[in-house]
Write a protein that holds these residues in place. Structure first.
Motif, PDB file in Angstrom:
ATOM      1  N   ARG A 198       0.917  -1.235   0.075  1.00 18.26           N
ATOM      2  CA  ARG A 198      -0.019  -0.026   0.098  1.00 18.26           C
ATOM      3  C   ARG A 198       0.723   1.185  -0.116  1.00 18.26           C
ATOM      4  O   ARG A 198       1.875   1.408   1.020  1.00 18.26           O
ATOM      5  N   HIS A 242       0.293   5.094   0.412  1.00 21.38           N
ATOM      6  CA  HIS A 242      -0.555   6.276   0.864  1.00 21.38           C
ATOM      7  C   HIS A 242      -0.078   6.901   1.990  1.00 21.38           C
ATOM      8  O   HIS A 242       0.844   6.372   3.007  1.00 21.38           O
ATOM      9  N   ASP A 286       4.693   5.300   2.947  1.00 21.42           N
ATOM     10  CA  ASP A 286       3.998   6.562   3.180  1.00 21.42           C
ATOM     11  C   ASP A 286       4.261   7.288   2.018  1.00 21.42           C
ATOM     12  O   ASP A 286       3.702   8.524   1.804  1.00 21.42           O
ATOM     13  N   ASP A 300       3.010   9.174  -1.519  1.00 23.51           N
ATOM     14  CA  ASP A 300       1.696   9.304  -2.112  1.00 23.51           C
ATOM     15  C   ASP A 300       1.873   9.281  -3.555  1.00 23.51           C
ATOM     16  O   ASP A 300       2.394  10.345  -4.228  1.00 23.51           O
ATOM     17  N   LYS A 335      -0.166  10.010  -5.889  1.00 18.38           N
ATOM     18  CA  LYS A 335      -1.265  11.220  -6.359  1.00 18.38           C
ATOM     19  C   LYS A 335      -0.339  12.287  -6.502  1.00 18.38           C
ATOM     20  O   LYS A 335       0.322  12.857  -5.890  1.00 18.38           O
ATOM     21  N   ILE A 357      -4.062  -0.451  -2.106  1.00 14.45           N
ATOM     22  CA  ILE A 357      -4.075   1.214  -2.560  1.00 14.45           C
ATOM     23  C   ILE A 357      -3.075   1.677  -2.836  1.00 14.45           C
ATOM     24  O   ILE A 357      -1.897   1.717  -2.100  1.00 14.45           O
ATOM     25  N   GLY A 358      -3.094   2.570  -3.961  1.00 20.21           N
ATOM     26  CA  GLY A 358      -1.790   3.190  -4.375  1.00 20.21           C
ATOM     27  C   GLY A 358      -1.120   2.322  -5.224  1.00 20.21           C
ATOM     28  O   GLY A 358       0.055   2.986  -5.932  1.00 20.21           O
ATOM     29  N   THR A 404     -12.236   2.452   2.891  1.00 19.37           N
ATOM     30  CA  THR A 404     -11.056   2.426   3.729  1.00 19.37           C
ATOM     31  C   THR A 404     -11.517   2.090   5.192  1.00 19.37           C
ATOM     32  O   THR A 404     -12.705   2.002   5.535  1.00 19.37           O
TER      33      THR A 404
END
Length: 447
Positions: free
Chosen positions: A96, A98, A132, A134, A136, A169-170, A322
């Motif tokens: 993940r 995020h 951690d 991101d 995006k 996720i991600g 989530t």
């Protein structure tokens, strides 16, 4: 000392040893509460420190991930891999990416993965990882450089017979591609079974993208069928609009349901006439835009930035966003609005209070460790294809997935009934998942 006292004593010790990890505490508390009835009936499961060993990861990895952004600036993130339990097979669980990721989140996800993987009936252990970082707002080049740095450290600890990560996720097909490319470069060989969720032309499996959402709906359909109902004609709410939500929406509507709402972090969309899945997939997967755009392009859709998607009147709710998104007040609203079935597409999206409300109100509730196991099940099917250098058709793989999810429902339902709590699928999932792992741990000695 009574079983309650033994469990309470151990849990208090766990809180002290794992301070500042509330999600992990929550996941362990739910499982231990279910296991009290097992320890009363089968006290040998308390022997040889089994519970303590089960709740302690076999290995926890934390590492620095330095990378260079497009402006030439060095950025530093933190990477994690928790290899929780390998009694049933190689560690298996997603990565993940995020900003919310920390050790406690990864431990909670890895702990849940033990039981989820056990319920599939396939020979895979439990693990989880991530960072951690991101994705995006990052360019493809920045994501590639990050993934290459991440894998430079991770590759020392994984392998097709040791630990097989996947996406979460991600981490989608793009990220898996960059990660696999770096692994192949460092390993010096095409070890296709080391990651799952790969591209179809280089070792991936059909249905993998759809698997968690499809599997969620397959299990939900079995749950409704067992109680004399059907998805045909049902009104369904799905939170989220990522991969799991999109394919849950698609499959639910294929089976005759009308999905009357979905959401993302910017708000929620009311869709009284059902969801145009092709348009939603275009917006979220191809254009990577907010769900609010859907309202501008689909007639009849209504955007909301206040209130809650859980206030809609429906028959079935599928939380797919989530952890801890659905609290006690939401659960009371769902029950008041006629929802009789809830199944989790995300990992632990319902708070403990929400689960208690569902129990009290007679709402049938399938926890994520059972309901969203379709993703990891199909990852394990991808591992089988890689090991045999084979490639299965969409229809065959989907049939395998459907059978696995149907078996999971029957297993958790039968286990709940066996222990005197018919219809309590949380208890059924926790006990069924636990017993298979516990029996393997006891058979293999204190390791």
């Amino acid at each position: 000392m009574t079983i309650d006292e033994q469990v309470s004593t151990y849990y208090n010790m766990l809180l002290k040893r794992n301070a500042g990890e509330p999600e992990f505490h929550q996941a362990v508390a739910e499982v231990l509460d279910s296991l009290k009835i097992v320890l009363e009936k089968d006290p040998h499961y308390a022997d040889y420190g089994l519970i303590q060993r089960l709740c302690e990861p076999e290995r926890q990895l934390i590492f620095r991930v330095p990378w260079v952004d497009d402006d030439g600036m060095v950025q530093v993130n933190r990477g994690f891999r928790v290899q929780f339990n390998s009694a049933l097979g190689p560690y298996k669980g997603g990565l993940r990416f995020h900003p919310s990721v920390n050790l406690g989140i990864i431990k909670f996800l890895g702990f849940e993965q033990i039981f989820k993987n056990s319920l599939t009936g396939l020979p895979i252990g439990g693990g989880k990882g991530g960072s951690d970082f991101d994705p995006k707002g990052k360019s493809d080049a920045e994501i590639m450089r990050f993934c290459q740095s991440f894998m430079t450290e991770l590759h020392n600890h994984i392998g097709e017979y040791r630990d097989v990560p996947a996406g979460d996720i991600g981490v989608g097909a793009r990220e898996i591609g960059y990660l696999f490319g770096q692994y192949r470069r460092l390993a010096g060989q095409h070890e296709s079974g080391v990651l799952t969720g790969k591209g179809l032309t280089w070792g991936g499996s059909l249905v993998r993208k759809e698997a968690t959402g499809y599997g969620l709906v397959y299990l939900t359909a079995e749950m409704l069928k067992a109680h004399g109902e059907s998805l045909a004609g049902a009104k369904v709410i799905v939170s989220g609009s990522g991969n799991v939500a999109i394919y849950a929406i698609e499959k639910a509507q294929e089976l005759g349901a009308t999905v009357i709402g979905f959401s993302d972090s910017s708000g929620w969309i009311e869709t009284p006439n059902g969801v145009d899945v092709a348009k939603l997939r275009e917006i979220k997967e191809e254009r990577r835009e907010r769900a609010a755009v859907y309202c501008d392009e689909v007639e009849g859709a209504i955007c909301h930035t206040d209130g809650s998607i859980w206030d809609l009147k429906a028959d079935v709710a599928l939380p797919c966003a989530t952890q801890n998104e659905l609290d006690g007040d939401h659960a009371r609203a769902l029950a008041a609005n006629g929802v009789r079935f809830v199944a989790e597409g995300a990992n632990m999206p319902s708070t403990p209070e929400a689960i208690e409300v569902f129990r009290a109100k007679g709402v049938y509730f399938a926890p994520g460790k059972a309901a969203n196991a379709g993703g990891v099940a199909t990852s394990a099917l991808e591992m089988q294809q890689n090991a045999s250098r084979d490639s299965w058709s969409f229809e065959y793989t989907d049939q395998r997935l459907h059978k696995i999810m149907s078996n999971i429902y029957r297993t958790i339902a039968a286990t709940a009934k066996e222990y005197g709590h018919e219809g309590d699928y949380v208890l059924g999932a926790n006990i069924a998942g636990f017993k298979k792992v516990a029996d393997a741990m006891l058979a293999q000695g204190v390791i």
